[in-house]
Each structure stands twice: as C-alpha cells, then as structure tokens.
Design a protein around this motif. Structure first.
Motif, PDB file in Angstrom:
ATOM      1  N   ARG A  82      16.339  -2.596  10.817  1.00  0.00           N
ATOM      2  CA  ARG A  82      17.243  -2.470  11.959  1.00  0.00           C
ATOM      3  C   ARG A  82      18.500  -1.696  11.579  1.00  0.00           C
ATOM      4  NH1 ARG A  82      16.302  -6.482  16.108  1.00  0.00           N
ATOM      5  NH2 ARG A  82      14.379  -7.619  15.632  1.00  0.00           N
ATOM      6  N   ASP A  83      19.076  -1.059  12.561  1.00  0.00           N
ATOM      7  CA  ASP A  83      20.295  -0.287  12.361  1.00  0.00           C
ATOM      8  C   ASP A  83      21.490  -1.187  12.628  1.00  0.00           C
ATOM      9  OD1 ASP A  83      22.158   1.671  11.998  1.00  0.00           O
ATOM     10  OD2 ASP A  83      21.708   2.766  13.835  1.00  0.00           O
ATOM     11  N   GLY A  84      21.839  -2.007  11.642  1.00  0.00           N
ATOM     12  CA  GLY A  84      22.974  -2.908  11.769  1.00  0.00           C
ATOM     13  C   GLY A  84      22.584  -4.264  12.309  1.00  0.00           C
ATOM     14  N   ALA A  85      23.428  -5.261  12.044  1.00  0.00           N
ATOM     15  CA  ALA A  85      23.173  -6.616  12.518  1.00  0.00           C
ATOM     16  C   ALA A  85      23.188  -6.632  14.035  1.00  0.00           C
ATOM     17  CB  ALA A  85      24.230  -7.570  11.968  1.00  0.00           C
ATOM     18  N   GLY A  86      22.100  -7.124  14.619  1.00  0.00           N
ATOM     19  CA  GLY A  86      21.989  -7.145  16.069  1.00  0.00           C
ATOM     20  C   GLY A  86      21.547  -5.832  16.668  1.00  0.00           C
ATOM     21  N   GLY A  87      21.326  -4.819  15.818  1.00  0.00           N
ATOM     22  CA  GLY A  87      20.926  -3.510  16.311  1.00  0.00           C
ATOM     23  C   GLY A  87      19.439  -3.448  16.618  1.00  0.00           C
ATOM     24  N   ALA A  88      19.047  -2.350  17.242  1.00  0.00           N
ATOM     25  CA  ALA A  88      17.650  -2.159  17.596  1.00  0.00           C
ATOM     26  C   ALA A  88      16.816  -1.886  16.347  1.00  0.00           C
ATOM     27  CB  ALA A  88      17.526  -0.987  18.569  1.00  0.00           C
ATOM     28  N   ALA A  89      15.546  -2.242  16.414  1.00  0.00           N
ATOM     29  CA  ALA A  89      14.645  -2.001  15.285  1.00  0.00           C
ATOM     30  C   ALA A  89      14.345  -0.512  15.179  1.00  0.00           C
ATOM     31  CB  ALA A  89      13.361  -2.793  15.477  1.00  0.00           C
ATOM     32  N   LEU A  90      14.474   0.019  13.970  1.00  0.00           N
ATOM     33  CA  LEU A  90      14.108   1.403  13.714  1.00  0.00           C
ATOM     34  C   LEU A  90      12.602   1.529  13.526  1.00  0.00           C
ATOM     35  CD1 LEU A  90      16.934   2.274  11.154  1.00  0.00           C
ATOM     36  CD2 LEU A  90      16.882   2.810  13.603  1.00  0.00           C
ATOM     37  N   CYS A  91      12.010   0.525  12.909  1.00  0.00           N
ATOM     38  CA  CYS A  91      10.567   0.490  12.691  1.00  0.00           C
ATOM     39  C   CYS A  91      10.170  -0.949  12.371  1.00  0.00           C
ATOM     40  CB  CYS A  91      10.140   1.426  11.555  1.00  0.00           C
ATOM     41  SG  CYS A  91      11.064   1.196  10.022  1.00  0.00           S
ATOM     42  N   ALA A  92       8.922  -1.269  12.635  1.00  0.00           N
ATOM     43  CA  ALA A  92       8.414  -2.618  12.384  1.00  0.00           C
ATOM     44  C   ALA A  92       7.026  -2.518  11.771  1.00  0.00           C
ATOM     45  CB  ALA A  92       8.374  -3.426  13.679  1.00  0.00           C
ATOM     46  N   PHE A  93       6.720  -3.480  10.888  1.00  0.00           N
ATOM     47  CA  PHE A  93       5.443  -3.467  10.180  1.00  0.00           C
ATOM     48  C   PHE A  93       4.788  -4.838  10.285  1.00  0.00           C
ATOM     49  CE2 PHE A  93       8.357  -0.520   8.204  1.00  0.00           C
ATOM     50  CZ  PHE A  93       7.612   0.639   8.067  1.00  0.00           C
ATOM     51  N   ARG A  94       3.485  -4.822  10.398  1.00  0.00           N
ATOM     52  CA  ARG A  94       2.702  -6.066  10.333  1.00  0.00           C
ATOM     53  C   ARG A  94       1.854  -5.965   9.073  1.00  0.00           C
ATOM     54  NH1 ARG A  94       4.040 -10.712  12.734  1.00  0.00           N
ATOM     55  NH2 ARG A  94       2.257 -12.113  12.857  1.00  0.00           N
ATOM     56  N   SER A  97       0.829  -1.199   0.000  1.00  0.00           N
ATOM     57  CA  SER A  97       0.000   0.000   0.000  1.00  0.00           C
ATOM     58  C   SER A  97       0.868   1.255   0.000  1.00  0.00           C
ATOM     59  CB  SER A  97      -0.897   0.015   1.237  1.00  0.00           C
ATOM     60  OG  SER A  97      -0.125   0.196   2.411  1.00  0.00           O
ATOM     61  N   ALA A  98       0.305   2.337  -0.495  1.00  0.00           N
ATOM     62  CA  ALA A  98       1.019   3.607  -0.511  1.00  0.00           C
ATOM     63  C   ALA A  98       1.368   4.045   0.910  1.00  0.00           C
ATOM     64  CB  ALA A  98       0.177   4.673  -1.211  1.00  0.00           C
ATOM     65  N   LYS A  99       0.474   3.753   1.852  1.00  0.00           N
ATOM     66  CA  LYS A  99       0.715   4.116   3.250  1.00  0.00           C
ATOM     67  C   LYS A  99       1.930   3.381   3.808  1.00  0.00           C
ATOM     68  CE  LYS A  99      -1.655   4.176   7.758  1.00  0.00           C
ATOM     69  NZ  LYS A  99      -0.754   3.266   8.491  1.00  0.00           N
ATOM     70  N   ALA A 100       2.003   2.078   3.554  1.00  0.00           N
ATOM     71  CA  ALA A 100       3.127   1.285   4.061  1.00  0.00           C
ATOM     72  C   ALA A 100       4.438   1.728   3.424  1.00  0.00           C
ATOM     73  CB  ALA A 100       2.887  -0.197   3.789  1.00  0.00           C
ATOM     74  N   ARG A 101       4.412   2.006   2.140  1.00  0.00           N
ATOM     75  CA  ARG A 101       5.633   2.458   1.460  1.00  0.00           C
ATOM     76  C   ARG A 101       6.096   3.801   2.009  1.00  0.00           C
ATOM     77  NH1 ARG A 101       2.744   0.898  -3.231  1.00  0.00           N
ATOM     78  NH2 ARG A 101       2.619   3.092  -3.876  1.00  0.00           N
ATOM     79  N   ALA A 102       5.146   4.704   2.250  1.00  0.00           N
ATOM     80  CA  ALA A 102       5.493   6.025   2.781  1.00  0.00           C
ATOM     81  C   ALA A 102       6.071   5.912   4.190  1.00  0.00           C
ATOM     82  CB  ALA A 102       4.259   6.926   2.783  1.00  0.00           C
ATOM     83  N   GLU A 103       5.502   5.024   5.002  1.00  0.00           N
ATOM     84  CA  GLU A 103       5.996   4.837   6.371  1.00  0.00           C
ATOM     85  C   GLU A 103       7.401   4.232   6.371  1.00  0.00           C
ATOM     86  OE1 GLU A 103       3.021   2.521   8.300  1.00  0.00           O
ATOM     87  OE2 GLU A 103       1.694   4.236   8.662  1.00  0.00           O
ATOM     88  N   LEU A 104       7.652   3.305   5.456  1.00  0.00           N
ATOM     89  CA  LEU A 104       8.981   2.706   5.348  1.00  0.00           C
ATOM     90  C   LEU A 104      10.002   3.761   4.936  1.00  0.00           C
ATOM     91  CD1 LEU A 104      10.938   0.294   5.245  1.00  0.00           C
ATOM     92  CD2 LEU A 104      10.145  -0.141   2.913  1.00  0.00           C
ATOM     93  N   GLU A 105       9.656   4.570   3.954  1.00  0.00           N
ATOM     94  CA  GLU A 105      10.564   5.617   3.490  1.00  0.00           C
ATOM     95  C   GLU A 105      10.861   6.614   4.608  1.00  0.00           C
ATOM     96  OE1 GLU A 105      10.710   9.069   0.010  1.00  0.00           O
ATOM     97  OE2 GLU A 105       9.443   7.305  -0.252  1.00  0.00           O
TER      98      GLU A 105
END
Length: 219
Positions: free
Chosen positions: A174-186, A137-145
């Motif tokens: 995620r910000d690097g391997a083992g790093g914290a999630a910057l954002c998550a989507f379902r 969806s356009a919403k999901a793409r915009a949120e990812l960007e």
C-alpha cells in the motif's frame, strides 16, 4: 565485538521499552516513537475497516545509515489468544524467543508493517530489497519488484510504504498507512517470506523484534 554488540542491543531494548511505556496508549495524540530516527507512529489505525494495534517499532539500518523506521501492527483481539502462552515472560527473554514470533507469524490475524523512510531511497533499491524473499517463486518476486517500481516510484524522506497481511496467504503493498493497495498477492510463500523479513531469525530489524516483545507485555 560480540560483547559490545550485545550490550548495545540490551541498551536499545531498555530504551525502546521505556519509550513504549511512556507514550500514552490510544486517544488523540497517542504515539510511539522509534528511538533511532525520532519517527512517531500512532498506537492504533484502521485498515479495511479493521482496528489494528501497534505492537512495536524499530529501525532498518544499512551500512550504519538509518533507512527507515518500521512499525508492526496486528489485530489485538485475535493476537491475544496466540500470545497467551507468553504471559508473564520477561521482555528480555521474549525478545529472543522464536516461538513468540512464530506464533505471531502463523496467526491468521490481520498484520501490517508500516515503513516510514528516514532518507530518500530509489524505488529500484527498495524493490530489490523487499523482493529478495527466500522461498517465493521467481514470478512472485518479479511481480512485487515491478509493482513497487512502476506504481510507487522513488521514496522521499517521510514517505511511507505499507505491507499488509490478511490471513496466511494474502499480502498487499500500500502507498502509505490507510492508502490504496498498489498490488495484492494470493501467494503463501511470498506472504510468509515477507513476514519473515521482520519476524524471522534473520530479521532486517532486530530492534523491531525487541520492541514487539515489549508490546506483547502491554497486551
């Protein structure tokens, strides 16, 4: 020409397979090297308490410039069941077998793509590239960007950006391997679209798919 391109691809497959086989599996110092960039990736890593196994490495090239090296990881124990039908198939055939990559994509295993940048890339450019997901969806793409631009920012040489899939619906950045999630989507369409960028018929790195075929033989 098409023949020259095919010959170059075959050379890469042989080179990637030799490098994959030559590097020691597991243990301290065990790594697999992406041939075009020389960037090394560990054979195993842990994410959210899960042990993931490296299945292949490749390079993303844009206008003959190496942008980043990519490594594909999966939960090996669960992946073996999905990959069992391909046991004994030559690597040359596996690399162009769509059923193999469909099996990986559809498996509910934890999967991860680690992008290690071979050059500096602006956040907006990589955000636009990753958010160009067909079917989402356009919403999901915009949120990812927006996530990549506002929470990660520009990427320098050696920086990492990680895409992590849990099940068929969940995907996080995620910000690097083992790093914290910057954002998550379902969002199943976003998760599937991002995975198709690396495992689909129009994958951004055919060399990654060739290397994954070699990794399947190792499993």
């Amino acid at each position: 020409t098409r023949k020259e391109s095919s010959a170059a691809s075959d050379v890469y497959k042989r080179q990637a397979y030799r490098l994959y086989r030559a590097q020691p599996a597991g243990g301290s110092g065990g790594a697999a090297v992406e041939p075009a960039t020389g960037i090394a990736f560990p054979r195993t890593l842990r994410t959210d308490g899960k042990a993931l196994t490296l299945l292949g490495v490749g390079v993303r090239t844009k206008f003959v410039v190496n942008v980043y090296a990519a490594a594909f990881y999966a939960d090996a124990g669960l992946s073996r069941a999905a990959l069992a039908p391909f046991k004994g198939v030559p690597v040359s055939k596996l690399a162009s077998e769509p059923r193999l990559f469909a099996a990986l994509s559809e498996s509910p295993t934890t999967k991860q793509v680690v992008l290690t940048f071979a050059r500096a890339v602006g956040a907006q450019k990589i955000a636009e590239a990753l958010s160009a997901v067909p079917g989402a969806s356009a919403k999901a793409r915009a949120e990812l960007e927006a996530c990549i631009v506002s929470k990660r920012g520009d990427l320098r040489r050696g920086d990492q950006l990680v895409l992590n899939w849990r099940g068929r619906d969940g995907v996080s950045v995620r910000d690097g391997a083992g790093g914290a999630a910057l954002c998550a989507f379902r969002d199943r369409s976003l998760a599937a679209g991002l995975l198709a960028m690396y495992l689909g018929g129009e994958a951004v790195s055919p060399k990654l798919k060739a290397s994954i075929a070699a990794g399947v033989l190792e499993l």
